[in-house]
Design an enzyme around this catalytic site. Structure first.
Site, PDB file in Angstrom:
ATOM      1  NE  ARG A 180       9.265  -1.878  -6.209  1.00  0.00           N
ATOM      2  CZ  ARG A 180       8.266  -1.070  -5.459  1.00  0.00           C
ATOM      3  NH1 ARG A 180       8.675  -0.734  -4.356  1.00  0.00           N
ATOM      4  NH2 ARG A 180       6.920  -0.861  -5.700  1.00  0.00           N
ATOM      5  CG  ASN A 221       6.702   1.269  -8.632  1.00  0.00           C
ATOM      6  OD1 ASN A 221       7.798   2.173  -8.730  1.00  0.00           O
ATOM      7  ND2 ASN A 221       6.842   0.166  -9.468  1.00  0.00           N
ATOM      8  N   PRO A 237       0.889  -1.174   0.029  1.00  0.00           N
ATOM      9  CG  PRO A 237      -0.087  -1.128   2.076  1.00  0.00           C
ATOM     10  CD  PRO A 237       0.764  -1.860   1.168  1.00  0.00           C
ATOM     11  NE  ARG A 249      14.440   4.622  10.149  1.00  0.00           N
ATOM     12  CZ  ARG A 249      13.887   3.704  10.922  1.00  0.00           C
ATOM     13  NH1 ARG A 249      14.250   3.002  11.908  1.00  0.00           N
ATOM     14  NH2 ARG A 249      12.764   2.763  10.583  1.00  0.00           N
TER      15      ARG A 249
END
Ligand code: ZN
Length: 264
Positions: free
Chosen positions: A254, A166, A2, A122
């Site tokens: 990817r 993506n 997700p 972070r």
């Protein structure tokens, strides 16, 4: 996996069902049984999403942190429909009215405030969260402009920006007319600010509708899946803006979709 808008939607749903209420927590499957004992019966103060991570803050200063990973899933059902639930449930949150079941997450743990702060520090800024003082924007701009990585990689780096996956990576770069191969430090400050602002805008649509719609003329509509995007999964097809063809390539394992005609 997700993208951030869907984690934000889960946080909204959990807040709607359980915020400011004590909830029961158990682990039907057993793997979360000892952690569940630390938070069961406690009130949920709030649920927050940062990028792909979810933080459920309890009144006793403990937080349940969840990262769904590839296989994780939430399911919400009213308590009186309990018999419709099946399968291996890692964690069940419930009260007298509602049940939220979590299955197959990559991370599900109970941590203290100090650990939460370390993780938050972070994580890169999340465009779905409010940013009244523009501190998140400044952090993003700084991290991009100081980097020698390509912007295609930077947008997928959760230390630089949280929650982009993506689909949004490909679409945001197409909308900006920027090649995924341009390095962070080759972009202008104006370009980087515009990338952030467009992410904020697109992900707001995603949080509202649940769909990753990125075509400008369809942002307020409910297009079919195949019509939602400019370049994502459109390799080999004609570009919707120029006479060129959308291409696909691998970037750090990817799939990357883009239009060499529009994106320089
Ligand atoms: Zn094009």
């Amino acid at each position: 996996m997700p993208e951030g808008h869907s984690v934000q939607r889960t946080a909204d749903e959990l807040n709607k069902l359980f915020k400011n209420k004590p909830v029961q927590v158990d682990s039907p499957q057993g793997r979360f049984a000892s952690e569940a004992k630390l938070i069961t019966g406690k009130k949920i103060i709030r649920v927050r999403a940062i990028g792909k991570q979810l933080f459920i803050d309890f009144e006793n200063k403990l937080t349940c942190r969840v990262h769904l990973g590839i296989y994780g899933k939430w399911r919400f059902v009213p308590k009186n429909k309990e018999e419709t639930l099946t399968g291996a449930v890692r964690v069940r949150f419930y009260d007298s009215e509602n049940i939220a079941d979590l299955r197959g997450p990559t991370v599900c743990e109970v941590i203290d405030t100090k650990s939460v702060k370390l993780i938050e520090r972070r994580l890169g800024p999340d465009p779905t969260n409010p940013d009244p003082k523009k501190l998140q924007l400044a952090k993003f701009v700084d991290r991009v402009l100081s980097s020698k990585s390509s912007i295609g990689l930077l947008l997928m780096n959760q230390d630089v920006i949280s929650g982009i996956g993506n689909v949004y990576r490909a679409e945001i770069l197409f909308r900006a007319g920027i090649s995924p191969h341009v390095l962070g430090n080759q972009l202008t400050q104006g370009q980087v600010v515009a990338l952030w602002e467009d992410s904020v805008r697109l992900m707001k649509v995603g949080v509202k509708t649940g769909f990753m719609i990125t075509r400008e003329e369809l942002l307020t509509k409910k297009p079919k899946k195949a019509d939602r995007n400019y370049v994502y999964k459109r390799e080999g097809l004609g570009c919707l803006r120029c006479s060129g063809t959308v291409v696909i390539e691998l970037m750090a394992t990817r799939k990357l979709y883009w239009c060499p005609g529009c994106q320089r």
